[in-house]
Design a protein around this motif. Sequence first.
Motif, PDB file in Angstrom:
ATOM      1  N   MET A 138       1.998  -3.059   9.791  1.00 40.27           N
ATOM      2  CA  MET A 138       3.242  -3.032   9.235  1.00 40.27           C
ATOM      3  C   MET A 138       4.444  -2.869  10.405  1.00 40.27           C
TER       4      MET A 138
ATOM      5  N   PRO B  49       0.708  -1.177  -0.091  1.00 40.96           N
ATOM      6  CA  PRO B  49       0.077  -0.010  -0.061  1.00 40.96           C
ATOM      7  C   PRO B  49       0.993   1.335  -0.072  1.00 40.96           C
TER       8      PRO B  49
ATOM      9  N   ILE C 243       1.689   4.699   1.128  1.00 38.08           N
ATOM     10  CA  ILE C 243       1.293   5.186   2.592  1.00 38.08           C
ATOM     11  C   ILE C 243       2.326   6.500   3.078  1.00 38.08           C
TER      12      ILE C 243
ATOM     13  N   VAL D 249      -3.150  -0.560   8.097  1.00 33.74           N
ATOM     14  CA  VAL D 249      -2.278  -1.074   7.200  1.00 33.74           C
ATOM     15  C   VAL D 249      -0.916  -0.859   7.784  1.00 33.74           C
ATOM     16  N   CYS D 250      -0.937   0.543   8.542  1.00 36.15           N
ATOM     17  CA  CYS D 250       0.459   1.045   9.020  1.00 36.15           C
ATOM     18  C   CYS D 250       0.574   0.203  10.381  1.00 36.15           C
TER      19      CYS D 250
ATOM     20  N   ALA E 264       2.983   8.678  13.508  1.00 38.91           N
ATOM     21  CA  ALA E 264       3.247   6.993  13.427  1.00 38.91           C
ATOM     22  C   ALA E 264       1.572   6.345  13.307  1.00 38.91           C
ATOM     23  N   PRO E 265       0.850   6.787  12.455  1.00 38.04           N
ATOM     24  CA  PRO E 265      -0.579   6.323  12.769  1.00 38.04           C
ATOM     25  C   PRO E 265      -0.753   5.078  12.596  1.00 38.04           C
TER      26      PRO E 265
ATOM     27  N   GLY F  68       1.944  10.795   9.565  1.00 42.08           N
ATOM     28  CA  GLY F  68       1.287  11.879  10.119  1.00 42.08           C
ATOM     29  C   GLY F  68       1.918  13.135  10.240  1.00 42.08           C
TER      30      GLY F  68
END
Lengths: 87, 775
Positions: free
Chosen positions: B358, A82, A84, B354-355, B388-389, A87
């Motif tokens: 990961m 994905p 991405i 998804v973060c 760092a969502p 923040g």
Amino acid sequence: MPTVFIPAQLQSFTGGARKVEVKGKTLREVIEALDAAFPGLRDRLVEGDRLRPGLAVAIDSVICSAGLRQAVRKDSEVHFIPAISGG
Amino acid sequence: MATVKTKKTTKSKKASQIPVRYRVIGTRPIRHDGVDKVTGRAQYGADVQLAGLLHGGILRSPHAHARIRSIDTGKAAALPGVKAVITSADIGPVTDRVVDLGEGATRLQHLRDNILASGKALYQGHAVAAVAATSPHIAQEALRLIEVDYEVLPPVLDLREAMEAGAPLLHEDLHTDDLGTKSMQPSNIAKHLRFEKGDLEKGFKKADQIFEREFLTSMVHQGYIEPHNATAFWNADGRLAIWCSTQGGFTVRQQAAAILDLPVSSIKVIPMEIGGGFGGKIHVYLEPVAALLSKKSGKPVKLVMDRAEVFEATGPTSGSHIQVKIGARKDGRIVAAQAQLAYEAGAFPGSLVVCGMMCIFAPYDLEHQRIDGYDVLVTKPKTAPYRAPGATNAAFASETVLDEIAEWAGIDPLEIRRLNGAKEGTRRADGLVYPRIGFLETLGAARKHPHASAPLEGPNRGRGVASGFWFNVGLKSSVTAAVNSDGTVSLTEGTPDIGGTRTSVAMQLAEVLGLAAADVKPQVVDTDSVGYNDVTGGSRVTFATGLAAIEAARDIERQMAERAARLWGVPASKVKAAGGVYRHATDSKKKITFKELAARLDETGGPVVGKASLDTSASAGGGFGTHIVDVEVDPETGKVQILRYTAVQDVGKAIHPSYVEGQLQGGVAQGAGWALNEEYFYDDQGRLANASFLDYRMPTALDLPMIDTVLVEVPNPGHPFGVRGVGEVPIVPPPAALANAIYRAAGVRLRQLPMNPGRVLEAILTRDGKPPSKA
């Protein structure tokens, strides 16, 4: 041949295989070879002449910026992940 | 602060043409924007004043979930002083499609519906209509005159209930993308993703013990001080200008263009100074609304949120439900790890689950893993990134289970992390292989820190540790740099400065050119005045815009060498530049400084401008942190007092150590608030009950001790100076570290955030199987 790691959401195309080897010197060629082996995969990865929005590709664990023109070596690993940021 | 340096790798030496002994990098110059900010001269979005400016207001849904039967704006439009009233009908029809916003894709209809609801209001605070008037008071009065007929629907507030078949649906046309297959029935689950490595069942068979635990975290807000604001002027010639507080002028331009169906070239976005973002100022909320009000009224229109609007109607970060199963051997080796993460997306798809996927096991070298993620809709605001969502929620789960395993195995918590720690060559669950990373170095530095061995004196005190990871990103950056005749350089950037990046980028340019940081004059400009830049986010600006500045500096250096060559009548190849001095390769008497040469540009060919536009995604370099915290738990009230905190982080190379320390301290402060106090508190009708800083309890200076930092410098091989992003990692470990410390202080394992006094006290009171007192 380059090894392509198939994301879980696309493994239905590959009969559950998590990684496959296909020929190709560029990402475009790799995807075309994937589609030849597993029809329909191309449409899940590419829109028009570009990767689908929200998708990124890592060649040898490095995120690519050259899109479908990205060079791929014989022993390369290709990951679709994905897109991405943070923040 | 302490700094731990490690040797550069061979690869990084090859990548760098710049000496490791720096003149500017690693120093602490005064920030370029400091005087303007401390004297109140810096211009923020709310300061924008234009001739004929109108003031806008937004009518928001009082219901968490309601069908909008009709909206009557007639009385509002008739109020004297009102110049425009709009609803979603004013956006105009457009064919729904997936829009690529450069750093992610979304459905255009969802993007539009979030700024002005069409059909349904999907959370309390969802914008329904907007007005522009000659004063803020008239605008507020007009909002009260708008009549909306709602059919109230049941809210969907609990993540797990939202996932159940039969739950009220937010979007009747949304079907789950379940590992690539669309579900037959509509659902609140937008997406199911999976990462898998090795053979999970085989791994679990090797385990001496399997730990299965379940975790809940609440929705929390970034809590930036400055509210969202936007001023727009839709000119008669069709050009649109937007002044706003944003992490990315170009993403505002892209989103506004998609929503308003305009070419990007007709929109100019002027990013004003920004009073915090942390990921929350990437989505647009007000900008297209102000634009439509301006178009309708023919005047510039300003919209400024109040604090309640910020809480109710902008993107907090996801609450989550996480299940973790880890198999371990008696020697502390992890043999298999499984996780299922469900994250609240809010009212529209797109949580950053998804973060979390990961990051959840990323610090460790684990052969067998499976990680499933679910993006789940609830009737709450659409979530946004927050530092760092997704990773903080995930680490809260994995790092507390790891702590439990360490205790079971009789191994020190730092040692079990070292034993299983990831290093160069480790393959993550998402398949990527680490280049040079510094996780083990952070563990080593943590172990050596006096905090790790200091005695804990007094009752009800405990020490916890936890680690965390963020991958960092590169993406696209552009800069231009113009040499001035006085020997300074004007540096033009397009990445808004949130964390001091004007200075950290300027320092990199100064280092290459042999100048002082003060000799570089950085400014952040509008989208018409610099090449494309992705957002300030993902801890990317000091890395990526820094790389662009280095390239621009090399461009300048090359041109300046040509100018020196002209002065001496020799080929440019005969001129060598180093440390701001240009020397003839063979005639040692011929040399000229950068400043002397800058004064002679007019006689050598005119102005010199360097520029660079880069896509730097390739080599951002991930970052790791390990935190140590001491707490005291009041057994009578459940209040947790943080006594001492140490944050150790692999920062690559700290360009401006004060900024880096500040990033670590800020991340810890926010992580501590998330851990101990903060949560979106909804009533059973989906109304937010704590939409103010009085009731939404963020930590203050009185709640925190001085946070000690240790900067471990393991250079990123993908950057000439070794820079890694530093802003996101420090918010990842705090909740887990605090939970582990609370366990050692009070003997209770907390698996739900926030660990507020009520929750801690209840855990203490039920610790021995006794129910809490009803008194």
